[in-house]
Write an enzyme that holds these catalytic residues in place. Structure first.
Site, short mmCIF file in Angstrom:
data_model
loop_
_atom_site.label_atom_id
_atom_site.label_comp_id
_atom_site.label_asym_id
_atom_site.label_seq_id
_atom_site.Cartn_x
_atom_site.Cartn_y
_atom_site.Cartn_z
N ASN A 67 -8.12 94.46 59.77
CA ASN A 67 -9.15 93.64 60.26
C ASN A 67 -9.55 92.20 60.01
OD1 ASN A 67 -12.22 95.28 59.59
ND2 ASN A 67 -10.56 96.51 58.63
N CYS A 75 -13.17 98.13 50.32
CA CYS A 75 -12.93 98.77 51.54
C CYS A 75 -13.21 97.77 52.53
CB CYS A 75 -13.34 100.48 51.94
SG CYS A 75 -15.42 100.35 51.86
#
EC number: 3.1.3.95
Lengths: 561, 551
Positions: A288, A375
């Site tokens: 990410n 998350c």
């Protein structure tokens, strides 16, 4: 068949056919009408079709389409075969066969549903019979794609209870003993200026100013800053939720975010480190960074420890459920059933979500430490973890009303993107945003209720009803992605709440064995050995899981010889 | 033989014990007696362990330095660990336990020494004579009679003294027919279906052999029970192939030509070694702590235990189906007629006959269809899943039956008067018991050879004491007069966690829930007007609900 020995209890509480249920729901169904109708429901069209029942073969019948449902009644069968499907559950409508198709029943419509079943209707090849019904169905099943209103906006049902009154954020925080000298309520997001996917009312550390919050927002994905979800009445440890920090490839740091996390830690008078649970697998969190996200590094946050919970993303869950559907509908994979079930990984995902939630709950309760859960965006896995941990820790959420509050708060309020995940009224069935995250949560709740049969005020029917109306679009409860959008659409004024239906007939959803107990933490066993497939939900359309089917098989066996 | 010869070391101090359900190990004094292993904790003196040595299935020892660890794998699937100071002590203890647990003389076993103050010997051994079953039968039909042809166990050593045979058949015929059936197990009545007068019979395989022997008397027994033109079914619990092969060793099946009115259906049920291995694999999978959880379902699948349950239930349903729906008489047999045969006939009765589903009725069923019918408990239950002795005779047929009953109770939570606790108790006692009920292989051994009935107590008497009985009742029971057809789809068959994970899962919450349910139901009976009562009456079968709504 009359000697069915299914006791009353089973047939009442585990209603197998939606037809029965909806019949009872239909408040406006008069005996002389052909089909059940809700107030505000209007007939659109009807047609003779053959329903290709995967269990009993072709069934001749007449299908009625209203602005809310598809209703089929057989014309020759005894007992009458009835199909009662809210159009909201339809995810895809396809034409099968062409004008020149040969073979019996090869021309018609294939309908894929969101609730673990498919429907197939064969039609006559003459005229434009199929085009009409296809167009009507497409229009009413996918109102969003046709600039039409959801049925919830024309539904004129009346209920004695008003479900919109169930959840009031302020009273829920007061119930938790908030605000107090360490935590304050802020109206900084009153007009959704700080974060457009958060609710208007937020609880934050007393020692953080609104200015601080704005600075933190700049460093959190979609401005979803850490805010309080729940506070432990004794340890005062808290569950905070947020999205990932915008660390990026360069490993950016943000002093305000770092200080803010420290303020959270100190609010509990805590000396030990703040625990951060990143729901993602480690690799995904690292990956990410490439898109500007990431996680809290050790250097930047020396007073925090970070754990990854290894829960996969929405795409993995969608594929897993798809595989599960393949092995249970229409026919259950008979040989090597357990191995095929295993290969779907559905129960494994359930296990990981539950295990994560147990860790969160245990840290707060036994570890007396505040935790921060996130998350990527903080609206899928984060919602699962915080709400399940809260369910384990706070017995209030195990009552019917408490559970409604929990869903309303952690899911609807904090912007779980119901519209995108479910695809309400949207014809784009292949949308990669769709994912059964909420279903997975309800499954986890069911697993818990199996392990603690007296701890929940609600029964299995309650959970199934919630799931049915997650798709049905009969109520406004699950429509739209955020509080901002719901306010804009005036959902609470123009639609009814699902909780109105449920709370007006509470006894139907009550677990007779519920015994109220206060504040006992429930930790389910999340090992695979103790998880079960929720047969009464996933395989409910299959008549063979009910008794008596043995007959049919026996007769067939005899007939062959 | 004296027990003292087998006990090399009787007491050891400072032993560390781990047992399931114990958060931390306890230290205490270990004591071996002729039948028990005891551990009392130091310094508190609480009795922490009271283990029947017969319950030990396998003893594993590991010595390191000056101490040793003994792992005891019990027949009830519990695992205990003892850490014993002193290598010699450890080896002595281990070999004493090994020797005591493998004493094979029946009359040396604990039931012959157990004398609880609350019970009298010889009580209860006549609680379920076939006579009472026959009396009920008499009131329904005159086609059957009670025969004492086997009173001295000469016609069939594994049958009880009294059996039920067709009224039209003489004892002489029966004696001759017995010679034509393996082990003398001629066709006898197992169950009479009062609704339509059909009957369930059981026997062993006919000894047709490779030269296709016939026996007029056997044909007569099976012939007389069918009217002209009536058709009966023979359910053979072996595959057609296996039944054919049995001819080579003297067995076989009923050929169409000699039994024209009977139609044979083959349903292969696993038995013997393969079934025992399935059990072992399942227990291994359940107790493997290192098992990476994502392989759990595959291992459960490959143990095949659940498929054996499915097969057993389906075959029992088939038998029940023939009786109830096809109005046909049914004969069930495999080879010896003492294992899968009894599994099928007992299950079929439970499905069909509501009177078998009461606590008393179920005990009667076990007595008639398992114990008196000559299921060789001593051979089959000599070892459980952990033993290193790979015997030829062990097979968990009875456990398979109990598991099937549990599946029924799960699918019909209100229809059985007894609960899981009873099934667990039966499993435990079949493998190691203080009572004589499951000792020996048949009635002949029990009466003639071992004097079980004179010198041991009956488990049933113990269970039926009011304070005990309470534990075994299902609070949700309500008499269900109907046939209970179970679903045998794979997703309807579940692992019996209460048994296989009994010592692994924390059962506290489920136990509490069970007590809570019991309390609620009792409260419901006592004060049905109160709120819990109202809640319950909405979901429980309640005949008064209708009138209440009518107001």
């Amino acid at each position: 068949m009359a000697s069915s020995s299914t006791p009353k209890y089973i047939s009442n509480s585990l209603e197998n056919s939606s037809s029965k249920r909806t019949l009872k729901d239909g408040t406006n169904w008069e005996q002389n009408e052909e089909i059940p109708r809700l107030p505000g429901e209007t007939r659109v069209t009807d047609k003779d079709v053959i329903y290709m029942c995967p269990f009993n073969g072709p069934v001749k019948g007449r299908v009625y389409i209203t602005n809310y449902r598809l209703y089929l009644r057989s014309v020759e069968n005894d007992p009458v075969v009835i199909l009662n499907v809210p159009l909201g559950v339809i995810s895809r409508i396809e034409k099968m066969g062409g004008a020149s198709s040969r073979g019996e029943n090869s021309y018609g419509l294939d309908i894929t549903c969101k609730d673990m079943r498919n429907l197939r209707f064969a039609l006559k090849q003459e005229g434009h019979s199929r085009r009409d019904i296809f167009e009507v169905l497409t229009k009413y099943a996918f109102p969003q794609s046709h600039n039409m209103l959801f049925f919830a906006f024309v539904n004129e049902e009346k209920f004695p209870e008003n479900g919109w009154m169930v959840y009031n954020p302020m009273s829920e925080y007061r119930r938790q003993g908030l605000p107090n000298e360490r935590w304050r309520v802020t109206f900084i997001n009153e007009h959704y200026g700080l974060c457009d996917t958060y609710p208007s009312l937020l609880v934050v550390p007393y020692n953080a100013t609104d200015e601080d919050l704005k600075k933190v927002a700049a460093f959190r994905s979609r401005n979803r800053i850490p805010v309080l979800s729940w506070i432990h009445p004794e340890t005062q440890a808290v569950i905070m939720r947020c999205s990932q920090p915008l660390v990026g490839m360069s490993g950016k740091r943000n002093k305000d975010d770092e200080r803010y996390l420290d303020v959270i830690r100190e609010a509990n008078g805590q000396i030990s480190k703040l625990t951060i649970y990143d729901a993602r697998p480690n690799v995904n969190a690292v990956a990410n960074k490439a898109t500007g996200g990431g996680y809290e590094g050790e250097d930047a946050y020396p007073n925090a420890e970070l754990f990854f919970l290894d829960i996969h993303n929405i795409h993995v869950m969608r594929e897993s459920l798809k595989k599960l559907k393949d092995i249970v509908y229409p026919n259950v994979e008979e040989s090597h059933w357990l191995s095929s079930l295993e290969s779907t990984h559905w129960l494994e995902h359930i296990k990981l979500v539950l295990t994560g939630a147990i860790q969160v709950a245990d840290k707060v309760s036994s570890g007396r430490s505040s935790v921060l859960v996130h998350c990527s965006d903080g609206w899928d896995r984060t919602a699962q973890l915080t709400s399940l941990a809260m369910l384990m820790l706070d017995s209030y959420y195990r009552t019917i009303e408490g559970f409604e509050v929990l869903v309303q708060k952690e899911w609807i309020g904090f912007g779980h993107k119901f519209a995108s995940r479910i695809g309400h009224g949207d014809k784009n069935h292949a949308d990669a945003d769709r994912s059964p995250i909420f279903l997975q949560f309800i499954d986890c709740v069911w697993q818990m209720s199996k392990q603690f049969p007296t701890a929940f005020e609600f029964n299995e029917q309650f959970l199934i009803t919630i799931l049915d109306h997650l798709y049905s679009c009969r109520f406004g409860t699950f429509l739209y992605n955020s509080e901002l959008l719901r306010e804009k659409e005036k959902v609470t004024e123009k639609t009814l709440s699902l909780w109105s239906l449920i709370n007006s007939e509470k006894s139907k959803y009550t677990n007779p064995f519920y015994s109220k107990e206060l504040n006992r933490a429930l930790y389910p066993v999340a090992s695979m050995r103790h998880l079960e497939l929720w047969v009464n939900y996933y395989i409910r359309w299959n008549p063979r899981i009910r008794q008596q089917v043995f007959n049919v098989k026996f007769v067939k066996m005899e007939g062959k010889k | 033989m004296e027990f003292s010869e087998l006990i090399k070391t009787a007491t050891v101090e400072n032993v560390l014990l781990w047992r399931p359900g114990l958060a931390a190990p306890v230290r205490g004094t270990l004591c071996i007696t002729s039948h028990h292993l005891l551990l009392s904790s130091c310094p508190r003196g609480d009795l922490e362990l009271w283990l029947l040595i017969r319950n030990v299935d396998a003893v594993e020892k590991r010595v390191s330095g000056s101490s040793g660890t003994i792992t005891l794998r019990c027949k009830d699937l519990k695992v205990l660990q003892l850490e014993i100071p002193g290598m010699e002590q450890c080896l002595n203890i281990a070999s004493s336990i090994e020797a005591l647990s493998s004493v094979d003389s029946v009359m040396m076993m604990y039931p012959f020494f157990y004398r609880p103050p609350s019970l009298r010997l010889e009580q209860g051994w006549h609680q379920f004579p076939l006579r009472r079953f026959f009396q009920r039968l008499c009131s329904q039909t005159s086609q059957w009679r009670l025969s004492t042809v086997n009173r001295d166990f000469s016609a069939c050593p594994s049958y009880p003294e009294a059996v039920i045979v067709p009224a039209a058949v003489s004892d002489d015929t029966v004696t001759k027919a017995a010679r034509f059936r393996q082990g003398g197990r001629f066709p006898v009545l197992s169950y009479f279906h009062p609704r339509n007068g059909t009957a369930l019979l059981r026997s062993s395989q006919p000894l047709t052999g490779h030269n296709r022997r016939r026996c007029r008397e056997d044909e007569k027994i099976l012939g007389t029970i069918l009217d002209e033109g009536e058709r009966g079914f023979i359910i053979d619990t072996r595959s057609a192939q296996a039944a054919k092969q049995a001819r080579m060793s003297g067995g076989g099946t009923e050929p169409k030509s000699s039994y024209p009115q009977w139609r044979r259906i083959h349903r292969a049920l696993e038995r013997g070694r393969p079934l025992q291995e399935s059990f072992i694999r399942l227990v291994e999978a359940c107790s493997d702590p290192s098992l990476s959880m994502d392989r759990w379902l595959a291992r459960l699948d490959s143990s095949r235990w659940l498929s054996h349950i499915k097969a057993a239930l389906s075959t029992a349903c088939l038998a029940a189906q023939c009786l109830d729906r096809e109005d046909s008489k049914v004969l069930v047999h495999g080879a010896e007629g003492t294992d899968t045969t009894l599994l099928v006939t007992a299950l079929a009765q439970l499905i069909l006959d509501p009177s078998c589903r009461s606590l008393q009725g179920f005990q009667g069923l076990l007595e008639r269809e398992w114990i008196q019918a000559g299921h060789p408990f001593q051979l089959r239950c000599a070892h459980s899943a952990s033993s290193h002795v790979r015997g030829k005779q062990e097979a968990p047929i009875f456990l398979l039956f109990l598991d099937c009953v549990w599946q029924l109770s799960r699918q019909f939570p209100f229809s059985l008067e007894f609960g899981e606790e009873l099934l667990l108790t039966l499993f435990d006692n079949a493998y190691a018991s203080a009572y004589g009920t499951f000792l020996c292989n048949n009635e002949k051994e029990r009466w003639v050879l071992c004097k079980v009935k004179e010198s041991t107590h009956s488990l049933w008497v113990w269970l039926n004491q009011p304070e005990e009985k309470h534990k075994y009742l299902n609070p949700l029971y309500s008499h269900n007069p109907l046939v209970i057809w179970p679903s045998v789809e794979p997703q309807s068959i579940q692992l019996w966690q209460g048994l296989f994970l009994r010592w692994i899962r924390p059962s506290q919450h489920l136990d509490e829930a069970w007590q809570e349910i019991q309390r609620l139901v009792e409260g419901n009976n006592n004060w049905s007007k109160e709120s819990t009562g109202k809640r319950l009456s909405q979901t429980l079968p309640d005949t008064t609900a209708g009138t209440e709504n009518g107001k």
